[in-house]
Design a protein around this motif. Structure first.
Motif, short mmCIF file in Angstrom:
data_model
loop_
_atom_site.label_atom_id
_atom_site.label_comp_id
_atom_site.label_asym_id
_atom_site.label_seq_id
_atom_site.Cartn_x
_atom_site.Cartn_y
_atom_site.Cartn_z
N LEU B 45 0.73 -1.11 -0.06
CA LEU B 45 0.08 0.04 -0.14
C LEU B 45 0.77 1.29 -0.05
CD1 LEU B 45 -2.97 0.11 0.22
CD2 LEU B 45 -2.89 0.55 2.57
N GLY B 46 2.02 1.31 0.79
CA GLY B 46 2.70 2.60 0.80
C GLY B 46 3.47 2.45 -0.40
N LEU B 111 -6.87 -6.72 0.57
CA LEU B 111 -6.06 -5.51 0.28
C LEU B 111 -5.50 -5.57 -0.97
CD1 LEU B 111 -4.40 -4.71 3.82
CD2 LEU B 111 -6.07 -3.30 2.41
N GLU B 112 -5.05 -6.86 -1.47
CA GLU B 112 -4.68 -7.22 -2.84
C GLU B 112 -5.75 -6.67 -3.68
OE1 GLU B 112 -2.48 -10.66 -3.53
OE2 GLU B 112 -3.17 -10.68 -5.53
N ASP B 113 -6.97 -7.06 -3.46
CA ASP B 113 -8.06 -6.88 -4.44
C ASP B 113 -8.17 -5.02 -4.47
OD1 ASP B 113 -10.44 -9.20 -4.91
OD2 ASP B 113 -8.64 -8.98 -5.60
N GLY B 210 7.69 0.60 2.33
CA GLY B 210 7.16 0.33 1.00
C GLY B 210 7.37 1.69 0.01
N ALA B 211 6.88 2.86 0.54
CA ALA B 211 7.11 4.05 -0.08
C ALA B 211 8.59 4.26 -0.45
CB ALA B 211 6.40 5.08 0.59
N LEU B 212 9.42 4.25 0.78
CA LEU B 212 10.80 4.49 0.53
C LEU B 212 11.76 3.63 -0.51
CD1 LEU B 212 12.31 5.39 3.99
CD2 LEU B 212 11.93 6.72 2.10
N VAL B 213 11.09 2.28 -0.75
CA VAL B 213 12.04 1.54 -1.65
C VAL B 213 11.39 1.43 -3.05
CG1 VAL B 213 12.71 -0.98 -2.05
CG2 VAL B 213 12.38 0.03 0.45
N GLU B 222 1.16 -8.77 -6.70
CA GLU B 222 1.54 -9.64 -5.77
C GLU B 222 2.48 -9.52 -4.89
OE1 GLU B 222 1.60 -9.71 -8.95
OE2 GLU B 222 3.69 -10.11 -9.61
N MET B 223 3.19 -8.19 -4.99
CA MET B 223 4.38 -7.90 -3.93
C MET B 223 4.14 -8.23 -2.57
SD MET B 223 4.51 -4.03 -4.56
CE MET B 223 5.86 -3.67 -3.43
N ALA B 224 2.83 -8.06 -2.03
CA ALA B 224 2.76 -8.18 -0.58
C ALA B 224 2.97 -9.88 -0.15
CB ALA B 224 1.25 -8.13 -0.28
#
Lengths: 424, 293
Positions: B45-46, B111-113, B210-213, B222-224
């Motif tokens: 999400l980030g 959350l994926e959806d 997540g945001a920083l990377v 599917e990254m989660a």
């Protein structure tokens, strides 16, 4: 007034007779007015989601145009869409489509694992299955030796074969060492093996100095890039087809790798809008499989589809759309052909299957069809990448189009035997 | 020599991202005693929100070099999701572990959806900002400065968490609650507030990570799930509930993977799990296991 048993039975009896009569009279009319149902197994989640979406768009566009033209032999086409996920659940949904929704044909399927499971199911249920993709080779001979109802897509090594041929053509004499970075599953393994075999066949005598196998779904390649830098290859061969392709290019570019090493990306055209000019270099061999959105030789049909796709979805189409389009249009052509042979009646499943063998239709990438052994024939597009375009991502400087007759092994022959038999 | 350094840096970069996900997981487990599978989803999400935020900021005229701040602020802003999600999970704190895993796994799928619904199925990325801060050149190698920023951020957050937990009042209460929940409650700790705050902190660790990377890669649907699996390896190695364990575990996983890729690529996937198995056999509670009531 109380209903007596006799009255109740009389009422029911009358209703039943009326119903039967109605049905008897309506039968011929219904058979003609009832829609043709096409079941679709499209991936919606996970790494194949964008591919499934692309295929579904091609299928939907085909159905829209068919219905606008009056349908198949006067019957409108209806789509029944189910999700392609893991093999077990997808086979269940296949049966649901065939037994409950009573579809006339099922199209879709991208994952090889699902394809291997669903082919035998189609044979068992005696229902036509036209697969979009998922044809990495191993295991197919065992599970579907002589399919009657299942039709498969182009062999998944076709893109590696074409890319290898182009590599030999453009880079012979310029490369001594190669490195491979491919996903660690059948597709990645088979493509790398095919590449090495063809390099040998063309007499390039290259030495593999690194072979990397990140899992499908990996999102960080800093360590892989470091390993590639250490190996210092002249050329990197990569069969990534999803989100990992732009990530690899981005991290490779940031490390200076794309400037010093030639690249071959067999299938990255599937995510072509992600290959931004900021990090995707010029001069890499880039493959788009069976649909290149800016082919200067594209047909009017193909251009219309690309325009429609861009207007509706704000992105250009990718190859799975043509798999999606062709399977529907091919089915229609086969039904029409079989109906003609059957004297105008709606053909049986077996008659359509027979008509599909050897059929050829106009698709979004030129002529496409099925061989007698139920494998697709199509055209593949690859070339050298360029920044000279009006997009923010790379495209092809010149487009090379090769038929599967040139890059797909013929019926009954093993891939490596076929490569060995080439006149080079 | 420089190649070895390059290799290690790649490993540490990956470790930094992993640490941020695993730290969130550890924090939530320590206090609420639930294994929050959705930690990877917060990271995703980030990533997606970060992409949208930076694109919007750049379009609105924010000077490009400030994009890192935009990413961090986005990660922090997603903290508003903490309290409502925690409320949902509060219903299963005392339930069987199976319920906890089911509910948090359900969260992952939902959350994926949501992500696919909002951002679509195609991969998303920030095309141009990765190299905005330039590259460090060392003997023919080029390393983006941004990689160092991510590593530095990981270290700073680790240090910050350490200070927060050991020196602040809030940290003291969190540790007390983790050690002995009923005693802490008896001493007047407001469980609802602490749970909510800790969960939000754990969520924010993931979203900021997540945001920083994301400038260095791309966001895919599917990254989660990919991250959750690796975060679990980290947590098993480091020990459940231990922040130090998350730090050391991430380093071990990141560096080991980098070494495997360089030395024996066939073992890339296997290398980490060999360590996991070794830890489970020799020190099943993990390297820095805590003793909790």
């Amino acid at each position: 007034m109380r209903t007596t048993r006799r009255q109740f039975l009389k009422a029911w009896g009358a209703a039943a007779v009326a119903g039967a009569t109605l049905r008897l009279h309506a039968a011929p009319a219904l058979a003609q007015a009832g829609p043709v149902k096409i079941g679709v197994l499209a991936a919606k989640a996970g790494v194949t989601a964008p591919v499934g979406e692309s295929g579904l768009r091609g299928t939907q566009w085909a159905v829209e145009r068919i219905n606008a033209g009056g349908g198949i032999l006067g019957r409108k086409v209806e789509l029944v869409v189910e999700e392609e996920s893991n093999p077990k659940d997808t086979v269940e949904r296949f049966r649901k489509l065939v037994l409950q929704a009573k579809v006339d044909v099922v199209v879709g399927v991208i994952s090889t694992g699902v394809g291997l499971a669903i082919g035998p199911a189609a044979e068992e249920e005696k229902r036509l299955l036209l697969m979009w993709d998922g044809t990495t080779q191993k295991g197919v001979e065992e599970t579907m030796p002589k399919p009657r109802y299942a039709f498969r897509s182009v062999d998944n090594e076709a893109e590696a074969v074409m890319a290898s041929i182009l590599t030999a053509r453009h880079f012979k004499g310029k490369i001594k060492t190669v490195a491979g970075i491919n996903n660690d599953y059948s597709y990645g393994r088979d493509n790398w093996a095919a590449f090495l075999a063809i390099m040998k066949r063309f007499g390039l005598n290259v030495t593999p100095v690194a072979e990397l196998w990140p899992k499908l779904g990996e999102t960080n390649f800093t360590s892989h890039v470091a390993a590639l830098q250490q190996a210092k290859p002249d050329l990197i061969f990569c069969s990534f087809w999803s989100g990992d392709a732009p990530i690899l290019l981005k991290q490779a570019h940031a490390a200076g790798l794309t400037a010093s090493t030639r690249l071959v990306m067999t299938t990255a055209g599937g995510v072509h809008e992600q290959l931004k000019k900021a990090f995707a270099p010029e001069g890499m061999i880039l493959g788009y499989n069976s649909l290149y959105f800016e082919d200067p030789k594209a047909s009017a049909l193909s251009r219309e589809f690309s325009r429609w796709h861009q207007e509706k979805f704000k992105e250009w189409p990718t190859y799975e759309s043509d798999h999606g389009y062709f399977t529907v249009v091919g089915y229609k052509a086969a039904v029409e052909k079989a109906a003609k042979a059957a004297g105008g009646k709606w053909p049986t499943v077996e008659q359509v299957a027979e008509a599909l063998e050897g059929i050829e239709v106009e698709s979004l990438s030129g002529k496409r069809g099925y061989r007698a052994d139920h494998i697709m024939e199509a055209t593949y597009f690859q070339g050298l990448s360029t920044h000279k375009n009006k997009h923010d991502f790379v495209t092809l400087e010149s487009v090379e189009a090769m038929s599967t007759k040139q890059i797909q092994k013929p019926s009954g022959m093993g891939l490596y035997d076929w490569i060995a038999s080439w006149n080079v | 020599m420089i190649q070895v350094l390059n290799l290690l840096l790649g490993g540490v970069f990956h470790a930094a991202a992993l640490f941020l996900v695993a730290a969130g997981l550890q924090l939530v487990f320590g206090v609420q005693k639930i294994l929050n599978l959705a930690c990877g989803s917060f990271y995703a999400l980030g990533a997606y929100a970060g992409i949208s935020a930076v694109k919007a900021a750049l379009a609105a005229g924010v000077p490009a070099p400030l994009f890192v701040l935009v990413l961090i602020v986005t990660g922090l802003a997603l903290g508003v999701l903490g309290p409502p999600i925690e409320r949902l999970l509060r219903t299963i704190y005392d339930r069987d572990e199976a319920f906890q895993l089911l509910l948090t796994f359900a969260l992952v799928l939902m959350l994926e959806d949501v992500i696919r619904f909002v951002w679509g199925a195609a991969p998303a990325q920030l095309g141009n900002v990765y190299l905005l801060y330039g590259q460090v050149r060392l003997e023919g190698l080029r390393i983006p400065v941004y990689n160092f920023i991510v590593i530095a951020a990981g270290l700073a957050i680790a240090a910050g968490m350490g200070l927060l937990l050991t020196r602040s009042r809030f940290g003291g209460i969190v540790r007390a609650t983790a050690e002995n929940r009923s005693m802490a409650q008896a001493l007047g700790v407001d469980m609802a507030r602490i749970s909510s705050r800790v969960f939000t902190l754990g969520l924010v660790l993931g979203t900021v990570g997540g945001a920083l990377v994301i400038p260095a890669g791309a966001a895919v649907n599917e990254m989660a799930i990919e991250l959750i699996v690796e975060a679990f390896a980290v947590v098993v190695i480091g020990g459940l509930g231990s922040m130090r364990g998350a730090f050391v575990g991430s380093l071990i996983v990141g560096v080991l993977k980098a070494v495997a890729i360089a030395v024996y690529p066939e073992a890339e996937m296997l290398a980490v799990y060999v360590i996991v198995i070794a830890v489970l056999l020799l020190r099943p509670a993990g390297l820095f296991a805590r003793v909790t009531a």
